[in-house]
Write a protein that holds these residues in place. Structure first.
Motif, short mmCIF file in Angstrom:
data_model
loop_
_atom_site.label_atom_id
_atom_site.label_comp_id
_atom_site.label_asym_id
_atom_site.label_seq_id
_atom_site.Cartn_x
_atom_site.Cartn_y
_atom_site.Cartn_z
N ASP A 15 1.07 -0.77 0.31
CA ASP A 15 0.02 -0.11 0.09
C ASP A 15 1.00 1.03 -0.11
N LYS A 16 1.53 1.08 0.01
CA LYS A 16 2.98 2.85 0.85
C LYS A 16 3.14 2.80 -0.52
N LEU A 17 4.01 1.75 -1.04
CA LEU A 17 4.65 1.60 -2.36
C LEU A 17 3.42 1.84 -3.32
N ILE A 18 2.66 1.70 -3.15
CA ILE A 18 0.92 2.15 -4.13
C ILE A 18 0.78 3.78 -3.92
N CYS A 19 1.19 4.17 -2.78
CA CYS A 19 0.76 5.89 -2.36
C CYS A 19 2.36 6.40 -2.75
N GLY A 20 3.04 6.20 -2.30
CA GLY A 20 4.36 6.17 -3.50
C GLY A 20 4.26 7.07 -4.94
N ALA A 21 3.48 5.60 -5.34
CA ALA A 21 3.46 5.62 -7.05
C ALA A 21 2.32 7.15 -7.05
N TYR A 22 1.52 6.97 -6.39
CA TYR A 22 0.81 8.11 -7.32
C TYR A 22 0.99 9.77 -6.79
N ILE A 23 1.43 9.31 -5.48
CA ILE A 23 2.62 11.17 -5.06
C ILE A 23 3.56 12.00 -6.29
N GLU A 24 4.10 10.39 -6.32
CA GLU A 24 5.37 10.96 -7.45
C GLU A 24 4.96 11.29 -9.08
N ALA A 25 3.40 10.65 -9.72
CA ALA A 25 2.79 10.67 -10.26
C ALA A 25 2.33 12.27 -10.37
N ARG A 26 1.48 12.20 -9.89
CA ARG A 26 0.39 13.69 -9.65
C ARG A 26 2.31 15.11 -9.55
N SER A 27 3.27 14.71 -8.70
CA SER A 27 3.96 15.28 -9.24
C SER A 27 4.59 15.88 -10.41
N CYS A 28 4.79 14.50 -11.01
CA CYS A 28 4.80 14.83 -12.18
C CYS A 28 4.20 15.69 -13.64
N ARG A 75 10.78 13.47 -16.19
CA ARG A 75 11.14 12.25 -16.44
C ARG A 75 11.61 11.27 -15.06
N SER A 76 12.55 12.05 -14.01
CA SER A 76 13.19 11.14 -12.75
C SER A 76 11.53 11.10 -12.30
N GLU A 77 10.84 12.06 -11.98
CA GLU A 77 9.68 11.63 -11.25
C GLU A 77 8.60 10.95 -11.71
N ALA A 78 8.12 10.57 -12.97
CA ALA A 78 8.16 9.77 -14.33
C ALA A 78 8.53 8.41 -13.55
N ARG A 79 9.87 8.40 -13.49
CA ARG A 79 10.27 7.10 -13.26
C ARG A 79 10.26 6.71 -11.73
N HIS A 80 10.49 7.57 -10.41
CA HIS A 80 9.67 7.22 -9.55
C HIS A 80 8.93 6.58 -9.20
N TYR A 81 7.54 7.17 -9.97
CA TYR A 81 6.24 6.25 -10.06
C TYR A 81 6.48 4.53 -10.60
N GLN A 82 7.19 4.71 -11.52
CA GLN A 82 7.47 3.46 -12.01
C GLN A 82 7.22 2.77 -11.35
N ASP A 83 8.86 2.86 -9.92
CA ASP A 83 9.77 2.32 -9.95
C ASP A 83 8.99 1.85 -8.31
N TYR A 84 8.08 2.54 -7.88
CA TYR A 84 7.95 2.68 -6.83
C TYR A 84 6.09 1.60 -7.30
N LEU A 85 5.42 1.13 -8.48
CA LEU A 85 4.51 0.65 -8.63
C LEU A 85 5.55 -0.99 -9.07
N THR A 86 6.24 -1.19 -9.85
CA THR A 86 6.83 -1.79 -10.35
C THR A 86 7.49 -2.37 -8.47
N LEU A 87 7.78 -2.33 -7.49
CA LEU A 87 8.09 -2.69 -6.84
C LEU A 87 7.33 -3.41 -6.17
N ALA A 88 5.91 -2.71 -5.64
CA ALA A 88 4.69 -3.03 -5.11
C ALA A 88 4.43 -4.24 -6.25
N GLU A 89 3.71 -4.58 -7.36
CA GLU A 89 3.69 -5.85 -8.30
C GLU A 89 4.35 -6.85 -7.91
N GLU A 90 5.55 -6.81 -7.64
CA GLU A 90 6.58 -7.85 -7.57
C GLU A 90 6.93 -8.08 -6.27
#
Length: 255
Positions: A168-181, A204-219
């Motif tokens: 859940d925290k990783l998903i929240c992190g993904a949303y925060i980074e995506a919204r920032s972007c 570019r970095s904010e977009a990658r951060h959102y993807q990293d959070y989401l990828t970690l959550a899925e894995e």
């Protein structure tokens, strides 16, 4: 970054987010009178992003010795922000981590969590320093400000059962980074060239951060997390689209 790349970067983010930033927020954000609050809040958000990533590493991935090294890395930035100690120009030499982080035993996802989060922390602290440089150029003095409702509004819905808490925290992190972007992209055309170029450089970095959070959550979940992603997406959209009396970088629609 050319316009085509700009749009390609934003497309998955706009599809991920459940709503667009309200025009009322953009209209408020582009007022010169709100520049200082926007930059001050942006500054603190960069530090909080680094703190959140560091918390995840310390709680879930490393031993106490490595955790202590991480705390020491962040301390000068926290001292400046919360206690107004030190000179901001000295912070650039503190954004280095000399100790290599090894995962503690029994954490199959530990190394990937460390690798992604350490890179994220370094980038967030670099952005923190860049915001301070811009504030100095614009003659905006640093001062303490209160937090917006946004991050807390998301995190209060995190479950208290592991490993779902981490997911859940990783998903929240993904949303925060995506919204920032998304907000940097919304703001860039409405500010002067210096600030607009800076916001575009962050995409570019904010977009990658959102993807990293989401990828970690899925894995870490090892299963379909779309239901939780949608759940937090709806909460995030409500925080962004509903009326908010406290104007900040991640605030809702101004009253």
């Amino acid at each position: 970054m050319n316009f085509e790349n700009y749009n390609a970067l934003l497309q998955p983010i706009n599809e991920f987010l459940k709503c667009e930033t309200p025009e009322e927020w953009v209209n408020e954000a582009k007022k010169n009178s709100n520049l200082s609050i926007l930059l001050l809040d942006h500054l603190v958000c960069e530090l909080k992003a680094a703190q959140s990533a560091m918390f995840l590493i310390r709680k879930y991935a490393v031993d106490k010795e490595s955790g202590d090294a991480l705390l020491a890395w962040l301390k000068p930035f926290e001292d400046f922000t919360y206690r107004k100690e030190g000179n901001w120009k000295d912070l650039i030499k503190h954004n280095s981590l000399t100790k290599s982080m090894l995962p503690k035993s029994g954490t199959p996802y530990g190394q990937e969590l460390i690798d992604k989060m350490v890179l994220l922390i370094k980038e967030e602290l670099h952005h923190f320093y860049q915001v301070l440089e811009i504030m100095d150029e614009y003659d905006i003095q640093y001062e303490n400000i209160s937090s917006s409702r946004y991050a807390k509004g998301l995190l209060t819905h995190v479950t208290n059962h592991e490993p779902d808490t981490l997911i859940d925290k990783l998903i929240c992190g993904a949303y925060i980074e995506a919204r920032s972007c998304e907000r940097f992209a919304k703001l860039a055309p409405h500010v002067d060239k210096r600030l607009g170029d800076f916001y575009v450089s962050l995409l570019r970095s904010e977009a990658r951060h959102y993807q990293d959070y989401l990828t970690l959550a899925e894995e870490i979940a090892g299963d379909d997390i779309s239901q939780r992603v949608t759940y937090f997406g709806n909460i995030e959209a409500e925080l962004i689209s509903s009326y908010d009396s406290d104007f900040k970088f991640h605030s809702g629609s101004p009253i």
